[in-house]
Enzyme design. Structure first.
Site, PDB file in Angstrom:
ATOM      1  N   SER A   1     -12.789  -4.567 -25.549  1.00 12.46           N
ATOM      2  CA  SER A   1     -11.879  -3.912 -26.494  1.00 12.46           C
ATOM      3  C   SER A   1     -11.301  -4.838 -27.560  1.00 12.46           C
ATOM      4  O   SER A   1     -12.023  -5.370 -28.379  1.00 12.46           O
ATOM      5  CB  SER A   1     -10.782  -3.235 -25.680  1.00 12.46           C
TER       6      SER A   1
ATOM      7  N   ASP B   1     -10.393   2.760 -29.228  1.00 19.26           N
ATOM      8  CA  ASP B   1      -9.461   3.618 -28.492  1.00 19.26           C
ATOM      9  C   ASP B   1      -8.002   3.391 -28.893  1.00 19.26           C
ATOM     10  O   ASP B   1      -7.098   3.912 -28.237  1.00 19.26           O
ATOM     11  CB  ASP B   1      -9.655   3.511 -26.967  1.00 19.26           C
TER      12      ASP B   1
ATOM     13  N   ASN C   1       1.124   0.014 -29.157  1.00 17.96           N
ATOM     14  CA  ASN C   1      -0.057  -0.636 -29.725  1.00 17.96           C
ATOM     15  C   ASN C   1      -1.121   0.341 -30.227  1.00 17.96           C
ATOM     16  O   ASN C   1      -2.169  -0.067 -30.715  1.00 17.96           O
ATOM     17  CB  ASN C   1      -0.660  -1.634 -28.730  1.00 17.96           C
TER      18      ASN C   1
HETATM   19  C1  G16 Z   1      -5.829  -2.069 -22.681  1.00 22.39           C
HETATM   20  C2  G16 Z   1      -5.163  -0.900 -22.006  1.00 22.39           C
HETATM   21  C3  G16 Z   1      -3.859  -0.551 -22.692  1.00 22.39           C
HETATM   22  C4  G16 Z   1      -2.979  -1.769 -22.820  1.00 22.39           C
HETATM   23  C5  G16 Z   1      -3.740  -2.942 -23.443  1.00 22.39           C
HETATM   24  C6  G16 Z   1      -2.968  -4.222 -23.393  1.00 22.39           C
HETATM   25  O1  G16 Z   1      -6.146  -1.748 -24.000  1.00 22.39           O
HETATM   26  O2  G16 Z   1      -6.034   0.194 -22.011  1.00 22.39           O
HETATM   27  O3  G16 Z   1      -3.210   0.468 -21.975  1.00 22.39           O
HETATM   28  O4  G16 Z   1      -1.859  -1.494 -23.593  1.00 22.39           O
HETATM   29  O5  G16 Z   1      -4.942  -3.159 -22.718  1.00 22.39           O
HETATM   30  O6  G16 Z   1      -2.690  -4.496 -22.053  1.00 22.39           O
HETATM   31  P1  G16 Z   1      -2.007  -5.842 -21.580  1.00 22.39           P
HETATM   32  O7  G16 Z   1      -0.709  -5.901 -22.311  1.00 22.39           O
HETATM   33  O8  G16 Z   1      -1.867  -5.698 -20.109  1.00 22.39           O
HETATM   34  O9  G16 Z   1      -2.915  -6.966 -22.009  1.00 22.39           O
HETATM   35  P2  G16 Z   1      -7.467  -2.244 -24.724  1.00 22.39           P
HETATM   36  O10 G16 Z   1      -7.417  -1.635 -26.076  1.00 22.39           O
HETATM   37  O11 G16 Z   1      -7.454  -3.731 -24.750  1.00 22.39           O
HETATM   38  O12 G16 Z   1      -8.539  -1.692 -23.848  1.00 22.39           O
END
Ligand code: G16
EC number: 5.4.2.3
Length: 547
Positions: free
Chosen positions: A66, A284, A376
């Protein structure tokens, strides 16, 4: 099941790298791509077991990191309803990823025993990957165990994460949700979007709305999807894609960069007041922004998008006269001003959960219509089946007034533009455009809804991020001892100050969030809290400097 072959391939091609601390994090496993092949191989095995557990229901496997840097990659499992993997199985996934090669087969047998899985049940795995180069060999690793476990695979190649979720739902609902192809995805959303602008009562000349948007595609898979929508929405929405793959993935562009730096991405069109959107590496997440004539940057993050959607839904529900329980779900990152606006002005209830789409999604299911967004830019709306049914019936009810019917027709169309399976940057963009069109708003009018409290997010590198433990929807930390007291003491020096820290579940860092009544306070408190994290939690590298 051919255990000998599973074992042999595992040892020969996908040996355990002995990564003892890996875990199924906020969105699956994420790490440097060269470390992850055995995890992908094992997650494919686990997904097949999960599919057999549901007697052949499709399970999704998405290979993506991502928003992370290009050299990272990751894998996550999508459950039959298109949701993130159930928490109980996340634990199993972590154990399964860590088990030594010599115990792999025993572990598979243990899962089969404990979960009472019929080894001979059918299994179907749906695979997708983002544009990372490493994704090619990783998807091969995911396909490997299929033939030894009597499973079927549908490999869709390079697709967005939300498309994978959509496909899983379509397959498992026998296409009640939509046609289970990528074409089906585009057709469903595009035709609903066009329909929303051709409802008779809505065809009035728009004075302010501009049907043009500039999309920063983070040089990722979202560029293909945005281009496809551009083709299909011709005349309805002019989509201009930039950062469309020529540059480095997520490098100084994309939703995460724009949100964290509160600045435009590389290659941003230079004209002021253009309506721009940034999506992330697997499409996403979505944020909107514009730059004004003084070069000031104006951000519409997940909070602002959520409020636009909630206020629109509230208007439609009220106009219909139906009793529908609407609610919003946010996380600790939500700007305090956004929460105040929803509770005090819109008078819609707000619930809070931990970070991670999976948590927000489940909480949102408790409302008739639950909107959930992380600041975010991750989010969507979900509507209970019985409410969808009620709305559709209401549209064809001859006893309702034309105003009521109009509101419900609009709502019914709107529902079809939503990717209810998961937050979807492009579906969300169409939702935003539908609302701005319906309200005849330009981007500056949207901005005037409310003003965010000044805020900032920082990342602090520490030796072991797991030292930080949190509680109260991640708003307080319980470990290391003394850190929360220190944060409380620092925050108390700033009127309307707020701060929390938590370990990221996707990057090897601690996230620090700060909110105050003015930017100067934000900058100072941010440095102070970052320094406290560095000192209490084993910071790596230079200490943050407090201004
Ligand atoms: C993923 C999750 C999100 C989250 C983000 C950051 O997003 O699907 O729900 O907000 O990671 O998470 P963390 O703060 O734990 O690093 P993505 O877009 O990276 O798949």
């Amino acid at each position: 099941m051919d255990y000998a072959a599973i074992d042999q391939i595992s040892r020969a091609d996908y040996p355990n790298n002995n990564l003892k601390d890996i875990q199924y994090g906020t969105a699956g496993f994420r790490m440097r791509a060269e470390l992850i092949p055995h995890v992908v191989y094992r997650m494919a095995i686990l997904s097949i077991l999960r599919s057999k557990f549901f007697n052949g229901a499709a399970i999704g496997l998405m290979i993506t990191a991502s928003h992370n840097e290009e050299p990272d990659n990751g894998i996550k499992i999508v459950d039959p309803a298109g949701e993130m993997l159930e928490a109980d199985w996340e634990k199993i996934a972590t154990e399964f990823a860590r088990v030594p090669d010599s115990e792999l087969i025993e572990k598979i047998k243990e899962i089969i025993r404990e979960k009472n899985i019929d080894e001979n049940a059918p299994a179907l795995i749906v695979i997708g990957r983002d544009t990372r180069e490493s994704g090619v060999s990783l998807s091969q690793a995911a396909i490997k165990p299929i033939e030894f476990m009597k499973a079927v695979v549908k490999d869709f190649g390079v697709i967005t994460t939300p498309q994978l979720h959509y496909l899983v739902v379509c397959i498992n609902t026998k296409e009640l949700y939509g046609v289970a192809t990528i074409e089906g995805y585009f057709d469903k959303l595009s035709s609903a979007f066009k329909k929303s602008q051709t409802v008779e009562d809505k065809i009035v000349k728009k004075l302010n709305y501009k049907n043009e948007v500039y999309v920063d595609a983070a040089n990722g898979v979202g560029a293909f999807a945005a281009e496809k929508f551009k083709e299909q929405l011709n005349n309805f929405l002019n989509i201009n894609v930039f950062n469309n793959g020529d540059g480095k993935l997520n490098y100084k562009c994309g939703a995460d960069f724009v949100k964290i730096h509160q600045a435009p991405p590389l290659n941003n069109p230079s004209k002021p007041y253009l309506k721009c959107a940034s999506i992330d590496g697997d499409a996403d997440r979505l944020v909107y922004y514009y730059v004004d004539e003084k070069n000031e940057f104006n951000l519409f993050d997940g909070d602002k998008i959520a409020i636009l959607i909630v206020s629109y839904l509230k208007e439609l529900i009220e106009a219909s006269g139906l009793s529908i329980k609407l609610g919003l779900v946010q996380t600790a990152y939500a700007n305090g001003a956004s929460t105040n606006y929803v509770t005090e002005i819109l008078k819609v209830p707000v619930a809070f959960t931990k970070t991670g789409v999976k948590h927000l999604h489940h909480r949102a299911q408790q409302f008739d219509i639950g909107v959930y967004f992380e600041a975010n830019g991750h989010g969507t709306a979900i509507i209970k089946d019985e409410i969808v049914k009620m709305i559709r019936e209401f549209v064809s009810d001859k006893n309702v007034s034309s105003q009521q019917r109009c509101a419900m027709t609009e709502l019914s169309n709107f529902i079809d533009i939503i990717n209810q399976a998961v937050g979807d940057a492009l579906s969300d963009m169409l939702l935003v455009e539908t609302i701005l069109y319906a309200k005849d708003w330009d981007i500056v009018t949207w901005k005037q809804c409310y003003s965010d409290f000044p805020n900032k997010q920082l990342k602090v590198k520490v030796v072991d991020r797991n030292i930080i433990k949190t509680t109260d929807a991640e708003r307080k930390c319980t470990s290391p001892i003394g850190l929360q007291d220190k944060i409380d003491q620092l925050v108390s020096q700033y009127p309307k100050g707020r701060s929390f820290v938590r370990p990221s579940g996707t990057e090897d860092i601690i996230r620090v969030y700060i909110e105050c009544q003015n930017q100067m306070d934000v900058d100072k408190l941010a440095a102070q809290v970052a320094l406290a994290v560095h000192e209490y939690a084993g910071g790596v590298g230079e200490k943050p400097i407090v201004p």
